[in-house]
Scaffold this active site. Structure first.
Site, PDB file in Angstrom:
ATOM      1  N   TYR A 111       0.836  -1.193   0.000  1.00 30.91           N
ATOM      2  CA  TYR A 111       0.000   0.000   0.000  1.00 30.91           C
ATOM      3  C   TYR A 111       0.878   1.251   0.000  1.00 30.91           C
ATOM      4  O   TYR A 111       1.997   1.209  -0.497  1.00 30.91           O
ATOM      5  CB  TYR A 111      -1.042  -0.048   1.143  1.00 30.91           C
ATOM      6  CG  TYR A 111      -2.217   0.763   0.709  1.00 30.91           C
ATOM      7  CD1 TYR A 111      -2.989   0.358  -0.382  1.00 30.91           C
ATOM      8  CD2 TYR A 111      -2.475   1.987   1.265  1.00 30.91           C
ATOM      9  CE1 TYR A 111      -3.995   1.156  -0.886  1.00 30.91           C
ATOM     10  CE2 TYR A 111      -3.486   2.791   0.758  1.00 30.91           C
ATOM     11  CZ  TYR A 111      -4.238   2.369  -0.314  1.00 30.91           C
ATOM     12  OH  TYR A 111      -5.209   3.169  -0.826  1.00 30.91           O
ATOM     13  N   ARG A 164      -9.105  10.132  -8.728  1.00 32.24           N
ATOM     14  CA  ARG A 164      -8.241  10.822  -7.751  1.00 32.24           C
ATOM     15  C   ARG A 164      -7.484   9.746  -6.977  1.00 32.24           C
ATOM     16  O   ARG A 164      -7.871   9.354  -5.887  1.00 32.24           O
ATOM     17  CB  ARG A 164      -9.108  11.693  -6.832  1.00 32.24           C
ATOM     18  CG  ARG A 164      -8.329  12.742  -6.083  1.00 32.24           C
ATOM     19  CD  ARG A 164      -8.403  12.545  -4.586  1.00 32.24           C
ATOM     20  NE  ARG A 164      -7.851  11.260  -4.209  1.00 32.24           N
ATOM     21  CZ  ARG A 164      -7.965  10.694  -3.012  1.00 32.24           C
ATOM     22  NH1 ARG A 164      -8.633  11.265  -2.088  1.00 32.24           N
ATOM     23  NH2 ARG A 164      -7.425   9.508  -2.736  1.00 32.24           N
ATOM     24  N   LYS A 182      -6.019  -2.390  -1.297  1.00 29.25           N
ATOM     25  CA  LYS A 182      -6.909  -2.259  -0.140  1.00 29.25           C
ATOM     26  C   LYS A 182      -7.495  -3.617   0.240  1.00 29.25           C
ATOM     27  O   LYS A 182      -7.626  -3.943   1.419  1.00 29.25           O
ATOM     28  CB  LYS A 182      -8.038  -1.270  -0.449  1.00 29.25           C
ATOM     29  CG  LYS A 182      -7.549   0.163  -0.455  1.00 29.25           C
ATOM     30  CD  LYS A 182      -8.180   0.999   0.638  1.00 29.25           C
ATOM     31  CE  LYS A 182      -7.314   2.182   0.990  1.00 29.25           C
ATOM     32  NZ  LYS A 182      -8.038   3.389   1.337  1.00 29.25           N
ATOM     33  N   GLU A 253     -13.796   4.128  -3.604  1.00 22.68           N
ATOM     34  CA  GLU A 253     -12.383   4.390  -3.364  1.00 22.68           C
ATOM     35  C   GLU A 253     -11.787   5.308  -4.430  1.00 22.68           C
ATOM     36  O   GLU A 253     -11.870   5.012  -5.631  1.00 22.68           O
ATOM     37  CB  GLU A 253     -11.660   3.034  -3.400  1.00 22.68           C
ATOM     38  CG  GLU A 253     -10.248   3.074  -2.949  1.00 22.68           C
ATOM     39  CD  GLU A 253     -10.090   3.375  -1.468  1.00 22.68           C
ATOM     40  OE1 GLU A 253     -10.917   2.910  -0.659  1.00 22.68           O
ATOM     41  OE2 GLU A 253      -9.152   4.097  -1.132  1.00 22.68           O
ATOM     42  N   ASP A 254     -11.190   6.401  -3.996  1.00 23.99           N
ATOM     43  CA  ASP A 254     -10.444   7.283  -4.890  1.00 23.99           C
ATOM     44  C   ASP A 254     -11.242   7.775  -6.099  1.00 23.99           C
ATOM     45  O   ASP A 254     -10.739   7.819  -7.239  1.00 23.99           O
ATOM     46  CB  ASP A 254      -9.113   6.620  -5.318  1.00 23.99           C
ATOM     47  CG  ASP A 254      -8.087   6.675  -4.180  1.00 23.99           C
ATOM     48  OD1 ASP A 254      -8.438   7.171  -3.091  1.00 23.99           O
ATOM     49  OD2 ASP A 254      -6.941   6.238  -4.380  1.00 23.99           O
ATOM     50  N   ASP A 276     -13.997   5.284   1.855  1.00 21.12           N
ATOM     51  CA  ASP A 276     -12.854   5.287   2.778  1.00 21.12           C
ATOM     52  C   ASP A 276     -12.125   6.621   2.782  1.00 21.12           C
ATOM     53  O   ASP A 276     -11.611   7.044   3.817  1.00 21.12           O
ATOM     54  CB  ASP A 276     -11.889   4.156   2.418  1.00 21.12           C
ATOM     55  CG  ASP A 276     -10.788   4.045   3.444  1.00 21.12           C
ATOM     56  OD1 ASP A 276     -11.123   3.984   4.644  1.00 21.12           O
ATOM     57  OD2 ASP A 276      -9.605   4.061   3.063  1.00 21.12           O
ATOM     58  N   ASP A 277     -12.072   7.289   1.633  1.00 18.48           N
ATOM     59  CA  ASP A 277     -11.336   8.561   1.572  1.00 18.48           C
ATOM     60  C   ASP A 277     -11.997   9.617   2.449  1.00 18.48           C
ATOM     61  O   ASP A 277     -11.328  10.475   3.006  1.00 18.48           O
ATOM     62  CB  ASP A 277     -11.268   9.068   0.129  1.00 18.48           C
ATOM     63  CG  ASP A 277     -10.766   7.979  -0.788  1.00 18.48           C
ATOM     64  OD1 ASP A 277      -9.659   7.494  -0.559  1.00 18.48           O
ATOM     65  OD2 ASP A 277     -11.508   7.571  -1.710  1.00 18.48           O
ATOM     66  N   ASN A 417      -0.718  11.907   0.625  1.00 24.12           N
ATOM     67  CA  ASN A 417      -0.001  10.733   0.102  1.00 24.12           C
ATOM     68  C   ASN A 417       0.287  10.914  -1.374  1.00 24.12           C
ATOM     69  O   ASN A 417      -0.457  11.622  -2.058  1.00 24.12           O
ATOM     70  CB  ASN A 417      -0.880   9.488   0.265  1.00 24.12           C
ATOM     71  CG  ASN A 417      -1.059   9.101   1.719  1.00 24.12           C
ATOM     72  OD1 ASN A 417      -0.130   9.166   2.490  1.00 24.12           O
ATOM     73  ND2 ASN A 417      -2.267   8.719   2.062  1.00 24.12           N
TER      74      ASN A 417
HETATM   75  P1  NAD Z   1      -9.572  16.088  -2.846  1.00 21.97           P
HETATM   76  O1  NAD Z   1      -9.193  16.214  -4.265  1.00 21.97           O
HETATM   77  O2  NAD Z   1     -10.977  15.750  -2.501  1.00 21.97           O
HETATM   78  O3  NAD Z   1      -9.216  17.449  -2.073  1.00 21.97           O
HETATM   79  C1  NAD Z   1      -8.019  18.168  -2.232  1.00 21.97           C
HETATM   80  C2  NAD Z   1      -8.219  19.548  -1.652  1.00 21.97           C
HETATM   81  O4  NAD Z   1      -6.972  20.219  -1.683  1.00 21.97           O
HETATM   82  C3  NAD Z   1      -9.204  20.409  -2.435  1.00 21.97           C
HETATM   83  O5  NAD Z   1     -10.050  21.099  -1.526  1.00 21.97           O
HETATM   84  C4  NAD Z   1      -8.315  21.435  -3.127  1.00 21.97           C
HETATM   85  O6  NAD Z   1      -8.945  22.687  -3.294  1.00 21.97           O
HETATM   86  C5  NAD Z   1      -7.185  21.546  -2.132  1.00 21.97           C
HETATM   87  N1  NAD Z   1      -5.996  22.114  -2.730  1.00 21.97           N
HETATM   88  C6  NAD Z   1      -5.445  21.837  -3.944  1.00 21.97           C
HETATM   89  N2  NAD Z   1      -4.383  22.618  -4.145  1.00 21.97           N
HETATM   90  C7  NAD Z   1      -4.254  23.386  -3.054  1.00 21.97           C
HETATM   91  C8  NAD Z   1      -3.352  24.397  -2.663  1.00 21.97           C
HETATM   92  N3  NAD Z   1      -2.345  24.739  -3.456  1.00 21.97           N
HETATM   93  N4  NAD Z   1      -3.519  24.985  -1.469  1.00 21.97           N
HETATM   94  C9  NAD Z   1      -4.523  24.617  -0.666  1.00 21.97           C
HETATM   95  N5  NAD Z   1      -5.411  23.660  -0.970  1.00 21.97           N
HETATM   96  C10 NAD Z   1      -5.279  23.050  -2.151  1.00 21.97           C
HETATM   97  O7  NAD Z   1      -8.590  15.031  -2.216  1.00 21.97           O
HETATM   98  P2  NAD Z   1      -8.718  14.290  -0.807  1.00 21.97           P
HETATM   99  O8  NAD Z   1      -9.410  12.998  -0.978  1.00 21.97           O
HETATM  100  O9  NAD Z   1      -9.259  15.218   0.196  1.00 21.97           O
HETATM  101  O10 NAD Z   1      -7.184  13.945  -0.532  1.00 21.97           O
HETATM  102  C11 NAD Z   1      -6.255  14.980  -0.328  1.00 21.97           C
HETATM  103  C12 NAD Z   1      -4.942  14.383   0.119  1.00 21.97           C
HETATM  104  O11 NAD Z   1      -5.115  13.706   1.348  1.00 21.97           O
HETATM  105  C13 NAD Z   1      -4.338  13.382  -0.857  1.00 21.97           C
HETATM  106  O12 NAD Z   1      -2.963  13.605  -0.982  1.00 21.97           O
HETATM  107  C14 NAD Z   1      -4.563  12.051  -0.192  1.00 21.97           C
HETATM  108  O13 NAD Z   1      -3.540  11.140  -0.472  1.00 21.97           O
HETATM  109  C15 NAD Z   1      -4.522  12.440   1.263  1.00 21.97           C
HETATM  110  N6  NAD Z   1      -5.231  11.465   2.092  1.00 21.97           N
HETATM  111  C16 NAD Z   1      -4.567  10.931   3.155  1.00 21.97           C
HETATM  112  C17 NAD Z   1      -5.166   9.997   3.943  1.00 21.97           C
HETATM  113  C18 NAD Z   1      -4.436   9.441   5.115  1.00 21.97           C
HETATM  114  O14 NAD Z   1      -3.348   9.846   5.367  1.00 21.97           O
HETATM  115  N7  NAD Z   1      -4.979   8.543   5.876  1.00 21.97           N
HETATM  116  C19 NAD Z   1      -6.439   9.567   3.631  1.00 21.97           C
HETATM  117  C20 NAD Z   1      -7.121  10.145   2.547  1.00 21.97           C
HETATM  118  C21 NAD Z   1      -6.503  11.105   1.786  1.00 21.97           C
END
Ligand code: NAD
Length: 560
Positions: A111, A164, A182, A253-254, A276-277, A417
Site C-alpha cells: 500500500y 483521484r 486495499k 475508493e479514490d 474510505d477517503d 499521500n
Molecule cells: P480532494 O481532491 O478531494 O481534495 C483536495 C483539496 O486540496 C481540495 O479542496 C483542493 O482545493 C485543495 N488544494 C489543492 N491545491 C491546493 C493548494 N495549493 N492549497 C490549498 N489547498 C489546495 O482530495 P482528498 O481525498 O481530500 O485527498 C487529499 C490528500 O489527502 C491526498 O494527498 C490524499 O492522499 C490524502 N489522504 C490521506 C489519507 C491518510 O493519510 N490517511 C487519507 C485520505 C486522503
C-alpha cells in the site's frame, strides 16, 4: 451466521462451478489453493501432482524464508511490489503469511507509499490481471461481466473510477492498484478470506492527457464520461452488484470529489457501502487527535482545527470531529466554528468569489478572505494543522514555528499521500517546533533523532480503520455503515494507543498490532450495528470470540 474464515475454496468444494476439486496443473495455477512446494506425499499422489513439482517438500516456514530472501534482495520498492504481486498471483496463502508476519515491512510496499508508484507505472509493470475492469462501453452489460468473476459468494468490493488516486490525480485504469491493495489489507489486517474480495475498476476514460499518449496505457483512450451517462453507469453497476452479491459491502475508493460525496450520499442507505477517503480518513485522523489529547492535556471540544485542503479527506475529518464534539457537549454550530479550511482559493469564507462546493458550505466562516495558509495560521491560531491538500512542502518552517509559538504541543498532521506529497516531513515538523510537535503523516516517515531524543512519527494510515469497520459490518451483515460506526472505530483506535506509543511521540499503535486493532474495531462496530438495529443476523453470546473465529489465517489445509 456463516463463518467468514472458511470459504467454499478452503472447504474443498470447487468454487469455479465444476464438479471436482482441481488437480495437477489446474491446482498449481489456482493461487487461492496452491501450496507451492508444500503439498504432502499423499496430496502429490491423490491430486495428480507427482512429477510436476520438485521432490523435496518444504514447510510454510521454509517457504516464508525463501520469499523473504528474494524480497530483501530487491532494493527498489517497485521491484519489491512486483515480487509480492507475483507471489500473490501464484500462492495467496504464502503471500498473506509473509505480509502478516512482516506487516511493518510489507504494508508500505503493498500500500502507500509504493502503491502510488505502482499505479503510475501500472501499464508498464502489468503482468497478469486481477479483479474486474468494467468500461463505459459495457454499459448495459454489467450483470453479464460480474458473472465472469469465478467466485459466486463475494462479500467485499472495493471500486474506483481512478479519478483521484492518492494525491496523484486522475490515473484512469491505472488506479486498479488501489482496490487490489486495499483488499489485500482486508485479508492481511482483518482476516477477511481473500476469496470474498473483488477489486473493480470502472473505466469511464481519463482526463489525464499524458495517458492518452502513453503507448502502454491499459485503459480506454478517451476523455472521462460525465453527467447523466456516468450516473446511469453507476446506477447500473450498483443494481447489478446487489443482484449478484446481496451480502457484499461496497467500498467507494479514490473517486474525484465531484462524484465521491454525491455517490456516498445517493447510495449509502440503498446498499451497505462507505467511502474510505471521506469516512475512513476521518476516523483515523480523529483517532490521532484523540490520542494527541493525552499528550497535550487538551479536550477535543477545545481544539481549533485548520485544514489545508477542503476535499474528501478534510471535510470528512471535520464532519466526524463535529460529531465527536457534539457528543462531548458542543452544539453543532459551535463545533463547526472550530473547523477552518484553506483550499486552492484561500481561506474558505462566505461570500468569496465563485460558488463554494456543497461540502465546504457548512465550514465557511463570516469574515474577510485571506489568500494564504500563513495568513490563516496567524488569524485562526489553530491548535491543530491538518494537511490534506496533496501539495508538498506547504507547511513551511515559518508556519511550523508559528504553530509552536501558539501551542506548547502543536498538532501537525501532514496526511497527503504518497510521501512526495506530504505537506512537511517528520524531521521538519520536529525541528521547526523544537521537538514539541505532535506529528503524524499519511505515508510512513522513519524515526527522527532531534536534540538527543528519538521521535517515532505515527502513520495516520486508513489501514487502522477500514479493515476493522468492514469486517464488523460484514460479520453482522449490517444493512448500512453509519457515521456512528466510524466514530466508534476512532474511539476504539485511540483507546488502543499505549503509554509507550505516546512516549515516543506516536499517536497510533504499532502496525504489528494491526490484527488485534482490527478485531477490536470490528467487535465495536458490530456492537454498534446491533444496537442500531441494522444487523441482519442474530447477536452471538461471546462477541469478540465470534468475530475472531471469522478471521482468516493463512495456513495450508490438508486436501486429502
Ligand atoms: P480532494 O481532491 O478531494 O481534495 C483536495 C483539496 O486540496 C481540495 O479542496 C483542493 O482545493 C485543495 N488544494 C489543492 N491545491 C491546493 C493548494 N495549493 N492549497 C490549498 N489547498 C489546495 O482530495 P482528498 O481525498 O481530500 O485527498 C487529499 C490528500 O489527502 C491526498 O494527498 C490524499 O492522499 C490524502 N489522504 C490521506 C489519507 C491518510 O493519510 N490517511 C487519507 C485520505 C486522503
Amino acid at each position: 451466521m456463516e463463518n467468514l474464515s472458511s470459504s467454499p475454496l478452503t472447504s474443498g468444494l470447487n468454487p469455479f462451478g465444476g464438479l471436482c476439486f482441481p488437480r495437477g496443473t489446474a491446482l498449481i495455477s489456482n493461487a487461492l489453493l496452491n501450496k507451492g512446494t508444500g503439498y504432502s506425499e499423499r496430496e502429490l499422489d491423490a491430486l495428480g501432482l507427482r512429477g510436476l513439482l520438485p521432490p523435496r517438500i518444504f514447510t510454510m516456514e521454509e517457504q516464508v524464508e525463501r520469499a523473504l530472501l528474494n524480497f530483501r534482495r530487491k532494493t527498489d520498492p517497485l521491484e519489491k511490489y512486483i515480487f509480492l504481486t507475483t507471489l500473490q498471483n501464484r500462492n495467496e496463502t504464502l503471500f498473506y503469511r509473509v505480509v502478516m508476519d512482516h506487516a511493518d515491512e510489507m504494508i508500505p510496499i503493498i500500500y502507500t507509499p509504493t502503491v502510488g508508484q505502482a499505479c503510475l507505472e501500472y501499464g508498464a509493470i502489468f503482468r497478469s490481471p486481477r479483479g474486474l475492469f468494467i468500461t463505459i462501453r459495457e454499459k448495459g452489460r454489467i450483470a453479464e461481466i460480474l458473472r465472469h468473476w469465478p467466485v459466486a459468494d463475494v462479500r467485499m468490493i472495493v471500486v474506483t473510477d481512478g479519478e483521484r488516486i492518492l494525491g496523484l490525480g486522475d490515473l484512469g485504469a491505472l488506479g486498479m492498484g488501489i482496490p487490489i491493495g486495499k483488499l489485500s489489507l482486508y485479508s492481511a489486517c482483518a482476516g477477511l478470506h481473500p476469496s470474498y474480495c473483488l477489486p473493480i475498476t470502472l473505466d469511464v476514460g481519463t482526463d489525464n492527457a499524458s495517458l492518452h499518449k502513453d503507448p502502454l496505457y491499459i485503459g480506454l483512450n478517451q476523455k472521462r464520461v460525465r453527467g447523466a451517462e456516468y450516473d446511469e453507469f453507476i446506477e447500473e453497476f450498483v443494481t447489478a452488484v446487489q443482484a449478484a452479491y446481496p451480502k457484499a459491502l461496497l467500498q467507494w475508493e479514490d473517486f474525484g470529489n465531484s462524484n465521491a460525496f454525491r455517490l456516498l450520499q445517493n447510495y449509502r442507505s440503498r446498499i451497505c457501502s462507505f467511502n474510505d477517503d471521506i469516512q475512513g480518513t476521518a476516523a483515523v485522523a480523529l483517532a490521532g487527535i484523540m490520542a494527541a489529547m493525552r499528550l497535550n492535556g487538551g479536550r477535543l471540544e477545545e481544539q481549533k482545527l485548520l485544514f489545508l485542503g477542503a476535499g474528501e479527506a478534510g471535510t470528512g475529518i471535520a464532519d466526524l470531529y463535529v460529531a465527536a464534539a457534539v457528543a462531548g457537549g458542543l452544539s453543532e454550530r459551535e463545533a463547526r466554528a472550530r473547523c477552518w479550511f484553506v483550499d486552492s482559493q484561500g481561506l474558505v469564507v462566505r461570500g468569496r468569489p465563485g460558488k463554494l462546493a456543497h461540502h465546504k458550505e457548512p465550514y465557511a466562516h463570516d469574515r474577510a478572505p485571506l489568500a494564504t495558509l500563513a495568513e490563516a495560521v496567524e488569524a485562526v491560531r489553530p491548535t491543530a494543522l491538518i494537511g490534506v491538500s496533496g501539495q508538498p512542502r506547504t507547511f513551511t518552517p515559518e508556519i511550523i514555528a508559528r504553530m509552536a509559538q501558539f501551542n506548547p504541543r502543536p498538532i501537525i498532521f501532514a496526511l497527503s499521500n504518497p510521501t512526495s506529497k506530504a505537506e512537511c516531513t517528520a524531521e521538519e515538523a520536529y525541528r521547526h517546533s523544537s521537538g514539541r510537535a505532535i506529528f503524524a503523516s499519511g505515508s510512513p516517515f522513519p524515526a527522527v533523532e532531534f536534540d538527543g531524543r528519538t521521535f517515532v512519527p505515527g502513520q495516520g494510515n486508513n489501514v487502522y480503520i477500514f479493515p476493522g469497520v468492514g469486517l464488523g459490518a460484514l460479520f453482522c451483515e449490517s444493512a448500512q455503515v453509519t457515521n456512528g460506526m466510524f466514530l466508534t472505530a476512532a474511539r476504539t483506535l485511540a483507546g488502543l494507543v499505549t503509554a509507550e506509543d505516546l512516549a515516543m511521540g506516536r499517536v497510533y499503535p504499532a502496525l504489528t498490532r494491526i490484527r488485534e486493532v482490527s478485531l477490536k474495531i470490528a467487535t465495536a462496530v458490530a456492537h454498534e450495528a446491533y444496537d442500531a438495529g441494522l444487523a441482519r443476523v442474530p447477536r452471538p453470546a461471546d462477541f469478540e470470540a465470534a468475530v475472531r473465529a471469522c478471521m482468516f489465517e493463512p495456513v495450508y489445509r490438508d486436501y486429502v
